[in-house]
Design a protein around this motif. Structure first.
Motif, PDB file in Angstrom:
ATOM      1  N   THR A  83       0.745  -1.178  -0.050  1.00  0.00           N
ATOM      2  CA  THR A  83       0.066   0.058   0.064  1.00  0.00           C
ATOM      3  C   THR A  83       0.696   1.112  -0.112  1.00  0.00           C
ATOM      4  N   HIS A  84       1.950   1.226   0.821  1.00  0.00           N
ATOM      5  CA  HIS A  84       2.949   2.512   0.780  1.00  0.00           C
ATOM      6  C   HIS A  84       3.693   2.539  -0.695  1.00  0.00           C
ATOM      7  N   SER A  85       3.945   1.461  -1.152  1.00  0.00           N
ATOM      8  CA  SER A  85       4.532   1.610  -2.515  1.00  0.00           C
ATOM      9  C   SER A  85       3.601   2.181  -3.434  1.00  0.00           C
ATOM     10  N   ILE A  86       2.177   1.919  -3.442  1.00  0.00           N
ATOM     11  CA  ILE A  86       1.216   2.620  -4.263  1.00  0.00           C
ATOM     12  C   ILE A  86       1.144   4.082  -3.912  1.00  0.00           C
ATOM     13  N   ASP A  87       1.243   4.291  -2.637  1.00  0.00           N
ATOM     14  CA  ASP A  87       1.095   5.910  -2.393  1.00  0.00           C
ATOM     15  C   ASP A  87       2.339   6.533  -2.923  1.00  0.00           C
ATOM     16  N   ARG A  88       3.640   5.870  -2.923  1.00  0.00           N
ATOM     17  CA  ARG A  88       4.723   6.518  -3.390  1.00  0.00           C
ATOM     18  C   ARG A  88       4.598   6.871  -4.799  1.00  0.00           C
ATOM     19  N   THR A  89       4.221   5.861  -5.499  1.00  0.00           N
ATOM     20  CA  THR A  89       4.007   6.135  -7.071  1.00  0.00           C
ATOM     21  C   THR A  89       3.023   6.718  -7.502  1.00  0.00           C
ATOM     22  N   GLY A  90       2.004   7.351  -6.576  1.00  0.00           N
ATOM     23  CA  GLY A  90       0.986   8.161  -6.755  1.00  0.00           C
ATOM     24  C   GLY A  90       0.048   7.665  -7.767  1.00  0.00           C
ATOM     25  N   LYS A  91      -0.757   8.261  -8.509  1.00  0.00           N
ATOM     26  CA  LYS A  91      -1.843   7.809  -9.335  1.00  0.00           C
ATOM     27  C   LYS A  91      -1.440   7.592 -10.807  1.00  0.00           C
ATOM     28  N   ALA A  92      -0.191   7.903 -11.058  1.00  0.00           N
ATOM     29  CA  ALA A  92       0.274   7.735 -12.419  1.00  0.00           C
ATOM     30  C   ALA A  92       0.270   6.358 -12.849  1.00  0.00           C
ATOM     31  N   ASP A  93      -0.009   5.982 -14.045  1.00  0.00           N
ATOM     32  CA  ASP A  93       0.233   5.001 -14.824  1.00  0.00           C
ATOM     33  C   ASP A  93       1.627   4.638 -15.234  1.00  0.00           C
ATOM     34  N   ILE A  94       2.187   3.632 -15.352  1.00  0.00           N
ATOM     35  CA  ILE A  94       3.429   3.525 -15.458  1.00  0.00           C
ATOM     36  C   ILE A  94       3.692   2.626 -17.198  1.00  0.00           C
ATOM     37  N   LEU A  95       4.236   3.428 -18.089  1.00  0.00           N
ATOM     38  CA  LEU A  95       4.294   2.659 -19.361  1.00  0.00           C
ATOM     39  C   LEU A  95       5.728   2.194 -19.542  1.00  0.00           C
ATOM     40  N   THR A  96       6.019   0.737 -19.512  1.00  0.00           N
ATOM     41  CA  THR A  96       7.449   0.366 -19.645  1.00  0.00           C
ATOM     42  C   THR A  96       7.848   0.053 -21.075  1.00  0.00           C
ATOM     43  N   ILE A  97       8.774   0.627 -21.704  1.00  0.00           N
ATOM     44  CA  ILE A  97       9.248   0.310 -22.994  1.00  0.00           C
ATOM     45  C   ILE A  97      10.722  -0.254 -22.851  1.00  0.00           C
ATOM     46  N   HIS A  98      10.913  -1.333 -23.702  1.00  0.00           N
ATOM     47  CA  HIS A  98      12.232  -1.979 -23.621  1.00  0.00           C
ATOM     48  C   HIS A  98      12.870  -1.730 -25.097  1.00  0.00           C
ATOM     49  N   SER A  99      13.858  -1.188 -25.238  1.00  0.00           N
ATOM     50  CA  SER A  99      14.326  -1.053 -26.449  1.00  0.00           C
ATOM     51  C   SER A  99      15.837  -1.107 -26.597  1.00  0.00           C
ATOM     52  N   VAL A 100      16.090  -1.443 -28.057  1.00  0.00           N
ATOM     53  CA  VAL A 100      17.568  -1.730 -28.213  1.00  0.00           C
ATOM     54  C   VAL A 100      18.238  -0.205 -27.920  1.00  0.00           C
ATOM     55  N   PRO A 101      19.545  -0.445 -27.362  1.00  0.00           N
ATOM     56  CA  PRO A 101      20.098   0.861 -26.863  1.00  0.00           C
ATOM     57  C   PRO A 101      20.432   1.887 -27.768  1.00  0.00           C
ATOM     58  N   SER A 102      20.730   1.875 -28.941  1.00  0.00           N
ATOM     59  CA  SER A 102      20.984   2.856 -29.877  1.00  0.00           C
ATOM     60  C   SER A 102      19.933   3.720 -30.317  1.00  0.00           C
ATOM     61  N   PHE A 103      18.664   3.089 -30.515  1.00  0.00           N
ATOM     62  CA  PHE A 103      17.441   3.887 -30.819  1.00  0.00           C
ATOM     63  C   PHE A 103      16.968   4.502 -29.457  1.00  0.00           C
ATOM     64  N   ALA A 104      17.104   3.855 -28.325  1.00  0.00           N
ATOM     65  CA  ALA A 104      16.527   4.468 -27.006  1.00  0.00           C
ATOM     66  C   ALA A 104      17.377   5.821 -26.866  1.00  0.00           C
ATOM     67  N   THR A 105      18.891   5.766 -27.105  1.00  0.00           N
ATOM     68  CA  THR A 105      19.663   6.878 -26.845  1.00  0.00           C
ATOM     69  C   THR A 105      19.651   7.889 -27.929  1.00  0.00           C
TER      70      THR A 105
END
Length: 298
Positions: A83-105
């Motif tokens: 519950t505290h972890s949820i409080d710390r992250t707030g109400k924002a949703d999280i979008l996780t993107i996994h990318s090859v390094p050069s395109f990401a950078t």
């Protein structure tokens, strides 16, 4: 179906075992002592064992009750931490993107502020690695891959627009003592090699019909962003996707001595679970990425 006692009974038991009193548990839970006693008796019937010794007006945990109390307290601690972890992250949703390094950078990171401005309720987590990611296991919402892709079942693959593979170098090199005007001028310069690129120097020279230029010497890198950095530093002449060097061209740190001369091919792909295609954060990122790529010089 899970076989669990009533949560109210568990709460009363946890409070009573921690505080050592039905009355104290009742005060904390804002109920009557008789209500606490009733809930604990119901729990004892559920587990089939007495959890407390009732001695006059006091209570003492039985051996079974003590072991149960320890486990219940640990479970409550896990719930509290979550519950505290949820409080710390707030109400924002999280979008996780996994990318090859050069395109990401080189391309994605400089543009993420635009995405965040349009979607302030979504926090982006960007992981850069050449390792494969398991989308079905929830390790990421998207994977951006380079080269040939063999998707797992249920994974949608969207190819990026074709990218032009161009020759690039620092402006001082292009207009120096040995200027670069035509591909044949490359024989007087050091070639920088990106070892994982889909188009090699030999491929590019053969397509241009250029002969007599050695491709067995020069600095080698296993990531495009490092080869691009080496070209910015004037170490030699690079061969990369036009998409990855937009910032360096805009700031004048790199130039294209032969313009957009080079083969065009699909280099990158976007992967995501087909079952999640209509989730708002997934749909929004796909549309934003498509618009950004449509406006990029490829």
């Amino acid at each position: 179906m899970r076989r669990l006692p009533a949560l109210k009974s568990i709460q009363c038991f946890e409070a009573a075992s921690r505080l050592g009193s039905f009355a104290a548990a009742a005060e904390e839970l804002l109920v009557t002592p008789s209500a606490v006693s009733h809930q604990i008796r119901a729990l004892e019937r559920e587990v089939g064992l007495p959890l407390f010794h009732r001695i006059h007006r006091s209570i003492v945990l039985t051996d079974a009750g003590r072991r149960y109390a320890e486990q219940v307290a640990e479970a409550f601690g896990i719930i509290e931490a979550a519950t505290h972890s949820i409080d710390r992250t707030g109400k924002a949703d999280i979008l996780t993107i996994h990318s090859v390094p050069s395109f990401a950078t080189q391309w994605l990171m400089p543009r993420l502020s635009r995405y965040s401005a349009l979607h302030p309720d979504v926090d982006v987590r960007l992981n850069a690695s050449v390792d494969r990611v398991d989308l079905a296991a929830g390790e990421a919402d998207f994977a951006i891959r380079y080269g040939t892709v063999f998707p797992a079942s249920g994974v949608e693959v969207i190819p990026f627009p074709e990218e032009t593979i161009v020759v690039l170098c620092a402006p001082g090199l292009a207009g120096g003592e040995k200027p670069l005007r035509v591909p044949e001028d490359l024989r007087d310069h050091t070639l920088i090699f990106s070892e994982v690129n889909l188009v090699s120097w030999r491929d590019w020279l053969d397509r241009m019909g250029v002969r007599g230029i050695a491709t067995d010497r020069g600095p080698r890198f296993d990531r495009s962003f490092m080869a691009i950095s080496a070209a910015v530093d004037g170490i030699g002449v690079g061969l990369e996707s036009r998409l990855l060097i937009q910032r360096e061209l805009e700031t004048g740190r790199l130039v294209l001595p032969f313009g957009m001369m080079g083969p065009r091919l699909v280099c990158h792909h976007l992967l995501f679970l087909r079952s999640k295609a209509h989730i708002p954060k997934i749909k929004a990122f796909r549309e934003w990425l498509a618009a950004e790529l449509a406006g990029a010089v490829m």
